[in-house]
Motif scaffolding. Sequence first.
Motif, PDB file in Angstrom:
ATOM      1  N   VAL A 133       0.882  -1.167   0.000  1.00 47.56           N
ATOM      2  CA  VAL A 133       0.000   0.000   0.000  1.00 47.56           C
ATOM      3  C   VAL A 133       0.914   1.209   0.000  1.00 47.56           C
ATOM      4  CG1 VAL A 133      -1.737   1.272   1.300  1.00 47.56           C
ATOM      5  CG2 VAL A 133      -1.803  -1.232   1.247  1.00 47.56           C
ATOM      6  N   VAL A 134       0.711   2.126  -0.953  1.00 45.57           N
ATOM      7  CA  VAL A 134       1.599   3.274  -1.073  1.00 45.57           C
ATOM      8  C   VAL A 134       0.873   4.558  -0.694  1.00 45.57           C
ATOM      9  CG1 VAL A 134       3.005   2.187  -2.868  1.00 45.57           C
ATOM     10  CG2 VAL A 134       1.107   3.670  -3.518  1.00 45.57           C
ATOM     11  N   GLN A 135       1.667   5.525  -0.264  1.00 44.75           N
ATOM     12  CA  GLN A 135       1.153   6.865  -0.020  1.00 44.75           C
ATOM     13  C   GLN A 135       1.569   7.697  -1.213  1.00 44.75           C
ATOM     14  OE1 GLN A 135       2.435   8.491   3.682  1.00 44.75           O
ATOM     15  NE2 GLN A 135       1.348  10.404   3.380  1.00 44.75           N
ATOM     16  N   LEU A 136       0.592   8.322  -1.868  1.00 43.77           N
ATOM     17  CA  LEU A 136       0.830   9.083  -3.079  1.00 43.77           C
ATOM     18  C   LEU A 136       0.556  10.549  -2.817  1.00 43.77           C
ATOM     19  CD1 LEU A 136       1.425   9.041  -6.161  1.00 43.77           C
ATOM     20  CD2 LEU A 136      -1.039   8.778  -6.504  1.00 43.77           C
ATOM     21  N   ASP A 137       1.535  11.378  -3.084  1.00 47.04           N
ATOM     22  CA  ASP A 137       1.370  12.823  -2.946  1.00 47.04           C
ATOM     23  C   ASP A 137       1.017  13.385  -4.315  1.00 47.04           C
ATOM     24  OD1 ASP A 137       1.494  15.536  -2.537  1.00 47.04           O
ATOM     25  OD2 ASP A 137       3.491  15.522  -1.636  1.00 47.04           O
ATOM     26  N   GLU A 138      -0.273  13.617  -4.530  1.00 46.60           N
ATOM     27  CA  GLU A 138      -0.734  14.113  -5.831  1.00 46.60           C
ATOM     28  C   GLU A 138      -0.436  15.593  -6.036  1.00 46.60           C
ATOM     29  OE1 GLU A 138      -4.620  12.724  -7.188  1.00 46.60           O
ATOM     30  OE2 GLU A 138      -4.588  11.260  -5.553  1.00 46.60           O
ATOM     31  N   SER A 139      -0.066  16.299  -4.982  1.00 48.28           N
ATOM     32  CA  SER A 139       0.242  17.724  -5.119  1.00 48.28           C
ATOM     33  C   SER A 139       1.750  17.985  -5.112  1.00 48.28           C
ATOM     34  CB  SER A 139      -0.430  18.524  -3.993  1.00 48.28           C
ATOM     35  OG  SER A 139       0.090  18.129  -2.741  1.00 48.28           O
ATOM     36  N   ALA A 140       2.549  16.927  -5.151  1.00 46.80           N
ATOM     37  CA  ALA A 140       4.004  17.051  -5.044  1.00 46.80           C
ATOM     38  C   ALA A 140       4.602  17.977  -6.098  1.00 46.80           C
ATOM     39  CB  ALA A 140       4.658  15.679  -5.139  1.00 46.80           C
ATOM     40  N   TYR A 141       4.022  17.991  -7.280  1.00 45.21           N
ATOM     41  CA  TYR A 141       4.632  18.754  -8.367  1.00 45.21           C
ATOM     42  C   TYR A 141       3.862  20.023  -8.713  1.00 45.21           C
ATOM     43  CZ  TYR A 141       7.210  14.440  -8.525  1.00 45.21           C
ATOM     44  OH  TYR A 141       7.972  13.358  -8.175  1.00 45.21           O
ATOM     45  N   VAL A 142       2.983  20.430  -7.821  1.00 46.76           N
ATOM     46  CA  VAL A 142       2.263  21.693  -8.029  1.00 46.76           C
ATOM     47  C   VAL A 142       3.230  22.861  -7.871  1.00 46.76           C
ATOM     48  CG1 VAL A 142       0.450  23.202  -7.136  1.00 46.76           C
ATOM     49  CG2 VAL A 142       0.032  20.742  -7.344  1.00 46.76           C
ATOM     50  N   SER A 143       4.063  22.799  -6.838  1.00 46.53           N
ATOM     51  CA  SER A 143       4.968  23.920  -6.576  1.00 46.53           C
ATOM     52  C   SER A 143       6.446  23.531  -6.658  1.00 46.53           C
ATOM     53  CB  SER A 143       4.675  24.522  -5.200  1.00 46.53           C
ATOM     54  OG  SER A 143       4.855  23.542  -4.199  1.00 46.53           O
ATOM     55  N   SER A 144       6.732  22.282  -6.999  1.00 44.59           N
ATOM     56  CA  SER A 144       8.131  21.872  -7.146  1.00 44.59           C
ATOM     57  C   SER A 144       8.280  20.994  -8.381  1.00 44.59           C
ATOM     58  CB  SER A 144       8.621  21.132  -5.896  1.00 44.59           C
ATOM     59  OG  SER A 144       7.917  19.929  -5.733  1.00 44.59           O
ATOM     60  N   ALA A 145       9.511  20.897  -8.839  1.00 47.64           N
ATOM     61  CA  ALA A 145       9.793  20.152 -10.066  1.00 47.64           C
ATOM     62  C   ALA A 145      10.044  18.672  -9.772  1.00 47.64           C
ATOM     63  CB  ALA A 145      11.018  20.751 -10.754  1.00 47.64           C
ATOM     64  N   ILE A 146       9.797  17.848 -10.754  1.00 49.36           N
ATOM     65  CA  ILE A 146      10.142  16.428 -10.683  1.00 49.36           C
ATOM     66  C   ILE A 146      11.662  16.332 -10.597  1.00 49.36           C
ATOM     67  CG2 ILE A 146      10.100  14.244 -11.945  1.00 49.36           C
ATOM     68  CD1 ILE A 146       7.485  15.245 -13.272  1.00 49.36           C
ATOM     69  N   GLN A 147      12.137  15.457  -9.715  1.00 58.89           N
ATOM     70  CA  GLN A 147      13.578  15.285  -9.509  1.00 58.89           C
ATOM     71  C   GLN A 147      14.007  13.873  -9.898  1.00 58.89           C
ATOM     72  OE1 GLN A 147      15.614  17.834  -8.150  1.00 58.89           O
ATOM     73  NE2 GLN A 147      13.750  19.021  -8.520  1.00 58.89           N
ATOM     74  N   ARG A 148      15.267  13.752 -10.319  1.00 56.16           N
ATOM     75  CA  ARG A 148      15.829  12.433 -10.584  1.00 56.16           C
ATOM     76  C   ARG A 148      15.783  11.636  -9.282  1.00 56.16           C
ATOM     77  NH1 ARG A 148      18.801  12.652 -14.291  1.00 56.16           N
ATOM     78  NH2 ARG A 148      20.035  14.433 -13.622  1.00 56.16           N
ATOM     79  N   GLY A 149      15.381  10.384  -9.357  1.00 52.30           N
ATOM     80  CA  GLY A 149      15.290   9.530  -8.187  1.00 52.30           C
ATOM     81  C   GLY A 149      13.886   9.442  -7.614  1.00 52.30           C
ATOM     82  N   ASP A 150      13.010  10.382  -7.969  1.00 52.57           N
ATOM     83  CA  ASP A 150      11.624  10.322  -7.496  1.00 52.57           C
ATOM     84  C   ASP A 150      10.960   9.055  -8.014  1.00 52.57           C
ATOM     85  OD1 ASP A 150      11.932  12.824  -6.347  1.00 52.57           O
ATOM     86  OD2 ASP A 150      10.562  13.855  -7.726  1.00 52.57           O
ATOM     87  N   VAL A 151      10.164   8.421  -7.166  1.00 47.68           N
ATOM     88  CA  VAL A 151       9.328   7.307  -7.599  1.00 47.68           C
ATOM     89  C   VAL A 151       7.944   7.893  -7.795  1.00 47.68           C
ATOM     90  CG1 VAL A 151       8.398   5.030  -7.046  1.00 47.68           C
ATOM     91  CG2 VAL A 151      10.718   5.633  -6.333  1.00 47.68           C
ATOM     92  N   VAL A 152       7.476   7.824  -9.030  1.00 48.34           N
ATOM     93  CA  VAL A 152       6.225   8.466  -9.399  1.00 48.34           C
ATOM     94  C   VAL A 152       5.193   7.432  -9.833  1.00 48.34           C
ATOM     95  CG1 VAL A 152       7.405  10.588 -10.121  1.00 48.34           C
ATOM     96  CG2 VAL A 152       6.910   8.819 -11.816  1.00 48.34           C
ATOM     97  N   VAL A 153       3.958   7.884  -9.895  1.00 46.93           N
ATOM     98  CA  VAL A 153       2.875   7.101 -10.482  1.00 46.93           C
ATOM     99  C   VAL A 153       2.437   7.858 -11.721  1.00 46.93           C
ATOM    100  CG1 VAL A 153       0.491   6.337 -10.175  1.00 46.93           C
ATOM    101  CG2 VAL A 153       2.127   6.057  -8.322  1.00 46.93           C
ATOM    102  N   TYR A 154       2.316   7.127 -12.834  1.00 45.03           N
ATOM    103  CA  TYR A 154       1.888   7.757 -14.082  1.00 45.03           C
ATOM    104  C   TYR A 154       0.727   6.976 -14.681  1.00 45.03           C
ATOM    105  CZ  TYR A 154       4.419   4.096 -16.604  1.00 45.03           C
ATOM    106  OH  TYR A 154       4.847   2.883 -17.093  1.00 45.03           O
ATOM    107  N   ARG A 155      -0.016   7.671 -15.513  1.00 44.40           N
ATOM    108  CA  ARG A 155      -1.155   7.077 -16.211  1.00 44.40           C
ATOM    109  C   ARG A 155      -0.640   6.493 -17.525  1.00 44.40           C
ATOM    110  NH1 ARG A 155      -5.924   7.590 -14.711  1.00 44.40           N
ATOM    111  NH2 ARG A 155      -5.531   9.474 -13.521  1.00 44.40           N
ATOM    112  N   SER A 156      -0.726   5.172 -17.663  1.00 40.71           N
ATOM    113  CA  SER A 156      -0.205   4.491 -18.842  1.00 40.71           C
ATOM    114  C   SER A 156      -1.214   4.511 -19.985  1.00 40.71           C
ATOM    115  CB  SER A 156       0.127   3.036 -18.496  1.00 40.71           C
ATOM    116  OG  SER A 156       0.473   2.326 -19.659  1.00 40.71           O
ATOM    117  N   LEU A 157      -0.843   5.132 -21.078  1.00 40.15           N
ATOM    118  CA  LEU A 157      -1.713   5.128 -22.254  1.00 40.15           C
ATOM    119  C   LEU A 157      -1.690   3.763 -22.933  1.00 40.15           C
ATOM    120  CD1 LEU A 157      -0.901   8.642 -23.726  1.00 40.15           C
ATOM    121  CD2 LEU A 157      -2.805   7.964 -22.259  1.00 40.15           C
TER     122      LEU A 157
END
Length: 132
Positions: free
Chosen positions: A10-34
């Motif tokens: 079970v993961v904790q997802l911060d959906e607002s993480a990139y509202v005020s900051s940039a994506i960084q190398r090393g971040d583990v993200v969740v993405y919507r797969s087309l």
Amino acid sequence: MLSTLRLHDVVQLDESAYVSSAIQRGDVVVYRSLKHDNMLLPGRVVGLPNETLELRNGALHVNGLEIPEPYVDGDAAEQPHSRVFGEFLVPNGHVFLLGDFRDMSEDSRFIGPIPKDLIVGRITHAAGQREV
């Protein structure tokens, strides 16, 4: 991703993480797969827009410099499919994701770079695991 995430975690997802900051190398993200009918999938950011990436002998190089990856599961140099990936320029507005267990990951090497607008958020914690 098995060295960071395990099946059924079970993961904790911060959906607002990139509202005020940039994506960084090393971040583990969740993405919507087309490719997988908008399924939400995890991935580790290893490449940012306009960076040149390459895997040589299992080691990640960004703009010619080797990047330490202590999170990679096992000895990446011994994983046959993760040993080599030719130079790739990450397009503007995209990130490049690699799985922590390179031989078992369907990541940007196979599906291409991920548009930033498909990033849903950053994983901040997985149950039973250390913070990522």
